[in-house]
Design an enzyme around this catalytic site. Structure first.
Site, PDB file in Angstrom:
ATOM      1  N   GLY A  71     -15.017 -67.281 -44.972  1.00  0.00           N
ATOM      2  CA  GLY A  71     -15.410 -68.268 -43.535  1.00  0.00           C
ATOM      3  C   GLY A  71     -13.937 -68.263 -43.439  1.00  0.00           C
ATOM      4  CB  THR A  72     -10.697 -69.670 -45.578  1.00  0.00           C
ATOM      5  OG1 THR A  72     -12.008 -70.505 -45.974  1.00  0.00           O
ATOM      6  CG2 THR A  72      -9.406 -70.249 -45.671  1.00  0.00           C
ATOM      7  CG  ASN A 149     -17.968 -78.985 -45.505  1.00  0.00           C
ATOM      8  OD1 ASN A 149     -18.338 -78.605 -44.078  1.00  0.00           O
ATOM      9  ND2 ASN A 149     -17.566 -78.828 -46.515  1.00  0.00           N
ATOM     10  CB  THR A 235      -9.040 -50.507 -46.331  1.00  0.00           C
ATOM     11  OG1 THR A 235      -7.699 -49.739 -45.790  1.00  0.00           O
ATOM     12  CG2 THR A 235     -10.035 -49.191 -46.516  1.00  0.00           C
ATOM     13  CB  CYS A 323     -12.945 -76.077 -50.430  1.00  0.00           C
ATOM     14  SG  CYS A 323     -14.749 -74.972 -50.149  1.00  0.00           S
TER      15      CYS A 323
HETATM   16  N1  PLP Z   1     -16.138 -73.477 -43.389  1.00  0.00           N
HETATM   17  C1  PLP Z   1     -17.138 -74.805 -44.120  1.00  0.00           C
HETATM   18  C2  PLP Z   1     -18.146 -75.921 -43.474  1.00  0.00           C
HETATM   19  C3  PLP Z   1     -17.348 -74.269 -45.264  1.00  0.00           C
HETATM   20  O1  PLP Z   1     -17.903 -75.305 -45.833  1.00  0.00           O
HETATM   21  C4  PLP Z   1     -16.530 -73.007 -45.703  1.00  0.00           C
HETATM   22  C5  PLP Z   1     -17.147 -73.009 -47.137  1.00  0.00           C
HETATM   23  O2  PLP Z   1     -17.359 -74.005 -48.140  1.00  0.00           O
HETATM   24  C6  PLP Z   1     -15.673 -72.082 -45.257  1.00  0.00           C
HETATM   25  C7  PLP Z   1     -15.349 -72.452 -43.948  1.00  0.00           C
HETATM   26  C8  PLP Z   1     -15.001 -71.613 -45.879  1.00  0.00           C
HETATM   27  O3  PLP Z   1     -15.719 -70.205 -46.297  1.00  0.00           O
HETATM   28  P1  PLP Z   1     -15.331 -69.277 -47.027  1.00  0.00           P
HETATM   29  O4  PLP Z   1     -15.458 -69.549 -48.607  1.00  0.00           O
HETATM   30  O5  PLP Z   1     -15.997 -68.228 -46.866  1.00  0.00           O
HETATM   31  O6  PLP Z   1     -13.547 -68.975 -47.389  1.00  0.00           O
END
Ligand code: PLP
Length: 381
Positions: A71-72, A149, A235, A323
């Site tokens: 996601g990041t 989150n 890849t 995070c």
């Molecule tokens: N965006 C939100 C709202 C999240 O809660 C998170 C992870 O906690 C992320 C982005 C980041 O995703 P990833 O852990 O897959 O990099």
């Protein structure tokens, strides 16, 4: 009692169906999708099938899906990828975005891009009343998350997406937490870009995707062999893609049931803690919230001490977002909601998921009030 994991918003265990679908890709079907021989062709076909499965769930075309390493990375590609297409244009995001957006927007700002941060109200809902003025300045992208989150507040993405679409401005939403809990059909919602991540829904970590609506110009961030339509070199992780496709199909199939079951458990936990823990505050209580998140402030109890004591009793929750746990400053989400640092500090997030049971909720309800009482007594001494 078995240890109780109540931190599903941080990550989830890989579901057995997902593991079973991934294993053959790690073993006999290990080819590189760019190779022309049979192993390569087989891997390419599997990868494209996984992309089509994801696209079908979201109601989009497979060529609009780019696989990323989580996601990041999807958030970074959306924001910086858009900002790079018009370096003189401002970028816009909300004050409660995940750091994957906020820190990226700050990095763009440090490089000279003008940044507008939309405020949030006390309930944790983004205030977009200033957006019409900002849109006149033709930003390269507006990014507002679908659901937060930390507190679970669901954002008015339909209104904001429509405002942006009417102004011809690209709108991005981080749907990492919304996935599996909210219906996401991109054939019905005018968003240009949307980020998702596999590990929040029973898929593997380090696997994500960015939806890029056809016609939305975007610059790559990772250069190399031209993979993923030249937008994300490297890849491809075929096993990860298959795992994600399996997880998203399961999550979507079970979504309505999940929302009802986990919503009832969360509501029971919330009502019991309100009743049994004096002065407990439920954050974002007046917002429409994800059914899986409960964020509370426990005045007079240190949140790190609470976390550690709960951990010793086998209960895993988080303070602020996982995070950023380890950071000592109060959560930027709570402080931008106007909650004082004193009240934002002693906050905890319980987050429920696929494996959460009724018994686990009952156990937390029975031990949490006593733990709070003990810690309050200790800190009053
Ligand atoms: N965006 C939100 C709202 C999240 O809660 C998170 C992870 O906690 C992320 C982005 C980041 O995703 P990833 O852990 O897959 O990099």
């Amino acid at each position: 009692m078995k240890p109780i994991y109540m931190d599903y918003a941080a990550t989830t265990p890989v579901r057995s169906e997902v593991r079973d679908a991934m294993l053959p890709m790690l073993e006999e079907r290990f080819g590189n999708p760019s190779s022309t021989h049979r192993w390569g062709r087989e891997a390419r076909a599997i990868l494209e099938h996984a992309r089509a499965r994801l696209a079908a769930v979201l109601g989009v075309s497979p060529i609009e899906i780019i696989f990323t390493r989580g996601g990041t990375e999807a958030d970074n590609l959306a924001l910086l990828g858009r900002a790079r297409t018009s370096p003189d244009a401002p970028v816009v995001c909300s004050a409660i975005e995940h750091k994957a957006i906020l820190a990226t927007a700050r990095a763009a700002e440090a490089g000279g891009t003008e940044l507008h941060v939309l405020p949030v109200d006390r309930s944790g809902t983004v205030d977009h009343s200033t957006l019409p003025d900002i849109l006149r300045r033709e930003p390269s992208v507006v990014s507002v998350m679908w659901a937060n989150n930390e507190v679970g507040a669901i954002q008015p993405v339909l209104e904001i997406a429509t405002q942006c679409a009417d102004a011809g401005v690209a709108f991005h939403t981080d749907a990492v937490q919304a996935l599996g809990k909210i219906r996401i059909r991109l054939d019905e919602l005018p968003v240009s870009l949307l980020s998702i991540s596999a590990h929040k829904i029973g898929g593997p970590k380090g696997v994500g995707a960015l939806f890029i609506r056809r016609g939305t110009e975007i610059s790559p961030m990772i250069f190399g062999g031209g993979h993923e339509r030249g937008l994300r070199a490297g890849t491809e992780d075929v096993a990860g893609a298959v795992g994600f496709a399996t997880a998203i199909e399961l999550a979507e199939r079970e979504r309505e049931q999940t929302v009802v079951r986990l919503g009832a458990l969360r509501d029971r936990l919330e009502a019991a803690l309100r009743e049994r823990v004096p002065d407990l505050v439920v954050n974002a209580e007046s917002a429409e919230r994800l059914p899986t998140i409960l964020n509370v402030t426990v005045p007079g109890a240190d949140s790190e001490a609470l976390l550690l004591t709960l951990d010793l009793q086998g209960i895993a929750v988080s303070s602020g977002s996982a995070c950023s746990s380890g950071a000592v400053e109060p959560s930027h989400v709570l402080t931008s909601m106007g909650i004082s640092p004193d009240m934002a500090g002693p906050s905890l997030r319980f987050s429920l998921g696929h494996e959460t049971t009724d018994d686990e909720i009952s156990h937390v309800i029975s031990v949490f009030p006593q733990i709070v009482e003990r810690l309050r007594e200790m800190s009053a001494r």
